[in-house]
Design an enzyme around this catalytic site. Structure first.
Site, PDB file in Angstrom:
ATOM      1  CD  GLU A 254      -2.960  -1.181   0.346  1.00  0.00           C
ATOM      2  OE1 GLU A 254      -3.210  -0.112  -0.236  1.00  0.00           O
ATOM      3  OE2 GLU A 254      -3.584  -2.234   0.140  1.00  0.00           O
ATOM      4  CB  CYS A 288      -1.729   7.167   0.963  1.00  0.00           C
ATOM      5  SG  CYS A 288      -3.144   6.359   1.712  1.00  0.00           S
TER       6      CYS A 288
HETATM    7  P1  NAD Z   1       8.331   5.076   4.614  1.00  0.00           P
HETATM    8  O1  NAD Z   1       8.321   4.345   3.316  1.00  0.00           O
HETATM    9  O2  NAD Z   1       9.441   5.986   4.898  1.00  0.00           O
HETATM   10  O3  NAD Z   1       8.284   4.035   5.845  1.00  0.00           O
HETATM   11  C1  NAD Z   1       7.217   3.138   6.022  1.00  0.00           C
HETATM   12  C2  NAD Z   1       7.680   1.993   6.885  1.00  0.00           C
HETATM   13  O4  NAD Z   1       8.607   1.196   6.157  1.00  0.00           O
HETATM   14  C3  NAD Z   1       8.415   2.407   8.163  1.00  0.00           C
HETATM   15  O5  NAD Z   1       8.065   1.524   9.196  1.00  0.00           O
HETATM   16  C4  NAD Z   1       9.876   2.264   7.756  1.00  0.00           C
HETATM   17  O6  NAD Z   1      10.732   2.088   8.868  1.00  0.00           O
HETATM   18  C5  NAD Z   1       9.816   1.020   6.886  1.00  0.00           C
HETATM   19  N1  NAD Z   1      10.852   0.869   5.865  1.00  0.00           N
HETATM   20  C6  NAD Z   1      11.476   1.855   5.174  1.00  0.00           C
HETATM   21  N2  NAD Z   1      12.325   1.307   4.277  1.00  0.00           N
HETATM   22  C7  NAD Z   1      12.215  -0.039   4.393  1.00  0.00           C
HETATM   23  C8  NAD Z   1      12.843  -1.145   3.735  1.00  0.00           C
HETATM   24  N3  NAD Z   1      13.746  -0.969   2.776  1.00  0.00           N
HETATM   25  N4  NAD Z   1      12.491  -2.396   4.105  1.00  0.00           N
HETATM   26  C9  NAD Z   1      11.556  -2.591   5.067  1.00  0.00           C
HETATM   27  N5  NAD Z   1      10.951  -1.579   5.742  1.00  0.00           N
HETATM   28  C10 NAD Z   1      11.276  -0.313   5.393  1.00  0.00           C
HETATM   29  O7  NAD Z   1       6.920   5.844   4.696  1.00  0.00           O
HETATM   30  P2  NAD Z   1       6.423   6.895   5.781  1.00  0.00           P
HETATM   31  O8  NAD Z   1       7.104   8.187   5.550  1.00  0.00           O
HETATM   32  O9  NAD Z   1       6.403   6.300   7.143  1.00  0.00           O
HETATM   33  O10 NAD Z   1       4.883   7.003   5.350  1.00  0.00           O
HETATM   34  C11 NAD Z   1       4.444   7.814   4.332  1.00  0.00           C
HETATM   35  C12 NAD Z   1       4.225   7.032   3.060  1.00  0.00           C
HETATM   36  O11 NAD Z   1       3.276   5.987   3.262  1.00  0.00           O
HETATM   37  C13 NAD Z   1       3.605   7.913   1.970  1.00  0.00           C
HETATM   38  O12 NAD Z   1       4.213   7.616   0.751  1.00  0.00           O
HETATM   39  C14 NAD Z   1       2.154   7.503   1.996  1.00  0.00           C
HETATM   40  O13 NAD Z   1       1.449   7.760   0.804  1.00  0.00           O
HETATM   41  C15 NAD Z   1       2.257   6.039   2.269  1.00  0.00           C
HETATM   42  N6  NAD Z   1       0.987   5.518   2.790  1.00  0.00           N
HETATM   43  C16 NAD Z   1       0.238   4.709   1.985  1.00  0.00           C
HETATM   44  C17 NAD Z   1      -0.996   4.244   2.434  1.00  0.00           C
HETATM   45  C18 NAD Z   1      -1.842   3.332   1.596  1.00  0.00           C
HETATM   46  O14 NAD Z   1      -2.741   2.705   2.146  1.00  0.00           O
HETATM   47  N7  NAD Z   1      -1.607   3.233   0.299  1.00  0.00           N
HETATM   48  C19 NAD Z   1      -1.451   4.608   3.701  1.00  0.00           C
HETATM   49  C20 NAD Z   1      -0.652   5.426   4.487  1.00  0.00           C
HETATM   50  C21 NAD Z   1       0.574   5.877   4.008  1.00  0.00           C
END
Ligand code: NAD
Length: 491
Positions: A254, A288
């Site tokens: 997501e 998002c």
């Molecule tokens: P992020 O990608 O920086 O981090 C999300 C999570 O992934 C965190 O727990 C982080 O520690 C972990 N992570 C980061 N890199 C990783 C890797 N290589 N392997 C495994 N885990 C990893 O995102 P964020 O800044 O926390 O959240 C914002 C983003 O999330 C935005 O792009 C937003 O659109 C998206 N989002 C999507 C939805 C949806 O349902 N589509 C909902 C909420 C947020």
């Protein structure tokens, strides 16, 4: 300040049924208060491996919890969430700068998500298949049931850390799996508090563990051969990295978006402007599906822009702990600074900033940018901040094409009274969902939600997640036909 933040909350790891401390800790500084509000105890590789081994050993234990008992745990948890809504909302405000009203709204949804997952736990079953309809199947019976998939890894982002954790963990438990949660570094305390609540509600310790940390911890979990499914919510770049690391496992991704909302000439302009202001800036635009690009028909463009700007100016900006606050702060200074830079770049290239555009640390004033260049980062990338852009269009056919030029495709909004247009947009827009007479920023937790293109794969919401968290197992009975057609010519 509405009240003092108090002592920092210790956010430990939960491994093999024990809350564990770690020498390696990360302080979370609240973006509004600028004080340490929580301390994450970071898992080292040995702790991650221990959690993986324990989850793998616990599969049979969790599977044996009956669906009725799983549902009862989730329903009790929902009642506890209702009772603790304000405490959770306060913690969300402190860790993230999320206004208390948005935090309460998130917790209302958490309770819904838990209850919907409970209902779905009771519905997991299988099928008797119509084998006798094909010659080789005559004389056989085939049945299926949905078995738990195995160890599930749930990785959550910062912006809705409670509800997205609830979606992943509750559906995984409903399906009978052990889950390892990797919370966002920006909201470790909210995440552990929700897991602790689920344990209080009776979730067995074999069913849930928590390992705190960043990308390295998430990556180690995703790479493990002991894991069967990864459910990831976060940015598109991190999602792509997760897919590479996880390899051939069940994957639900997501990811991000730059959601478009279309305002047609027959729309209720005042209502569209008011809804765009409310849903473009809730949680400072850090959703998002937050309203980012608003495409307005040229005949109503000026009236809409005026009404939107007035509504955005009317938003109450301030302390997220105050009940009346509409916009608190973004998640940190860097995120707010990135968005401020994009606003300045768009303005320098000729766009008009009709309100906002200023920043103090993580607090970005709600900003409306009119007619930026279509190639501007504010249009083409995910802004994920307190800004919306307004763009003009002339023909419905063209605006659909323009929306589809995005590399993202999560959800869109459409304001119109014309049903033919609704169906056309539903068919042609490259998105996972379309909201009519509302903006892109609306979600019901029991309907499928998810994206296409760089916005991800899979659909999150308990019924659809349970499909990903289970495997279909088939039973084939030869020479035993429930249809009474005892003879088969098939081999
Ligand atoms: P992020 O990608 O920086 O981090 C999300 C999570 O992934 C965190 O727990 C982080 O520690 C972990 N992570 C980061 N890199 C990783 C890797 N290589 N392997 C495994 N885990 C990893 O995102 P964020 O800044 O926390 O959240 C914002 C983003 O999330 C935005 O792009 C937003 O659109 C998206 N989002 C999507 C939805 C949806 O349902 N589509 C909902 C909420 C947020």
């Amino acid at each position: 300040m509405a009240d003092e933040p108090g002592e920092p909350v210790e956010a430990r790891c939960l491994v093999a049924g024990e809350w564990r401390t770690s020498r390696d800790r990360a302080e979370r500084v609240g973006p509004y208060t600028r004080r340490v509000v929580s301390v994450g105890h970071l898992a080292d590789p040995a702790m991650v491996d221990e959690a993986l081994a324990y989850a793998h050993r616990s599969r049979a234990t969790v599977e044996r919890v009956s669906p009725a008992a799983r549902a009862a745990v989730l329903e009790r948890a929902a009642d506890l969430v209702d009772a603790q809504r304000d405490e959770f909302a306060r913690l969300l405000a402190l860790e993230l700068g999320k206004p208390i009203k948005d935090g309460r709204g998130e917790m209302v949804r958490v309770a819904d998500t838990l209850r919907v997952s409970a209902a779905e736990a009771r519905r997991i079953g299988g099928e008797v298949l119509p084998t006798a309809g094909w010659e080789r199947g005559v004389g056989t019976t085939a049945m299926t049931y949905r078995a738990p998939v195995g160890v599930v890894v749930a990785i959550t982002p910062f912006n809705a850390p409670a509800n997205l954790l609830a979606h992943k963990l509750a559906a995984s438990f409903a399906a009978g799996n052990p889950t390892i949660v990797k919370p966002p570094p920006q909201a470790p305390a909210v995440s552990v508090r929700l897991v602790a609540l689920l344990l209080d509600a009776g979730m067995p310790p074999e069913a849930v563990q928590v390992v705190q940390g960043g990308a390295e911890v998430g990556s180690r979990l995703c790479a493990s051969p002991l894991v069967s499914a990864v459910s990831f919510t976060g940015s598109a770049g991190a999602g792509a990295a997760v897919a590479r690391t996880a390899g051939p496992k069940r994957l639900v991704l997501e990811l991000g978006g730059n959601a478009a909302t279309i305002v047609c000439e027959d729309a209720d302009i005042e209502a569209a402007a008011a809804m765009s202001a409310a849903t473009g800036f809730s949680n400072s635009g850090q959703s998002c599906i937050s309203v980012q690009r608003i495409y307005v028909h040229t005949s109503v463009f000026d009236g809409f822009t005026e009404a939107l700007t007035a509504a955005v100016r009317g938003l109450r900006v301030g302390d997220p702990l105050e009940a009346a606050t509409d916009v608190g702060s973004m998640v940190d200074d860097q995120a707010a600074s990135r968005v401020e830079t994009w606003i300045k770049e768009a303005a320098a290239a000729g766009a008009t900033v009709t309100c906002g555009g200023t920043r103090d640390g993580a607090r970005l004033a709600p900003t409306v940018v009119c007619e930026p260049d279509p190639g501007a980062a504010l249009v083409a990338e995910e802004a994920f901040g307190a800004v919306v852009v307004v763009l003009r269009y002339e023909s419905f056919d063209d605006v659909v094409e323009v929306c589809n030029q995005s590399r993202f495709g999560l959800q869109a909004g459409l304001f119109t009274q014309n049903l033919a247009r609704v169906f056309e947009a539903w068919r042609r827009l490259e998105v996972g969902g379309l909201v009519v007479n509302g903006t892109s920023n609306f979600r019901l937790d029991h309907v499928p939600f998810g994206g296409v293109k760089d916005s991800g794969i899979g659909r999150e919401s308990p019924r659809w997640m349970i499909d990903d968290y289970t495997v279909t197992k088939t039973l084939l009975l030869r020479g035993m036909s429930i249809w009474g057609d005892e003879t088969s010519s098939g081999m």
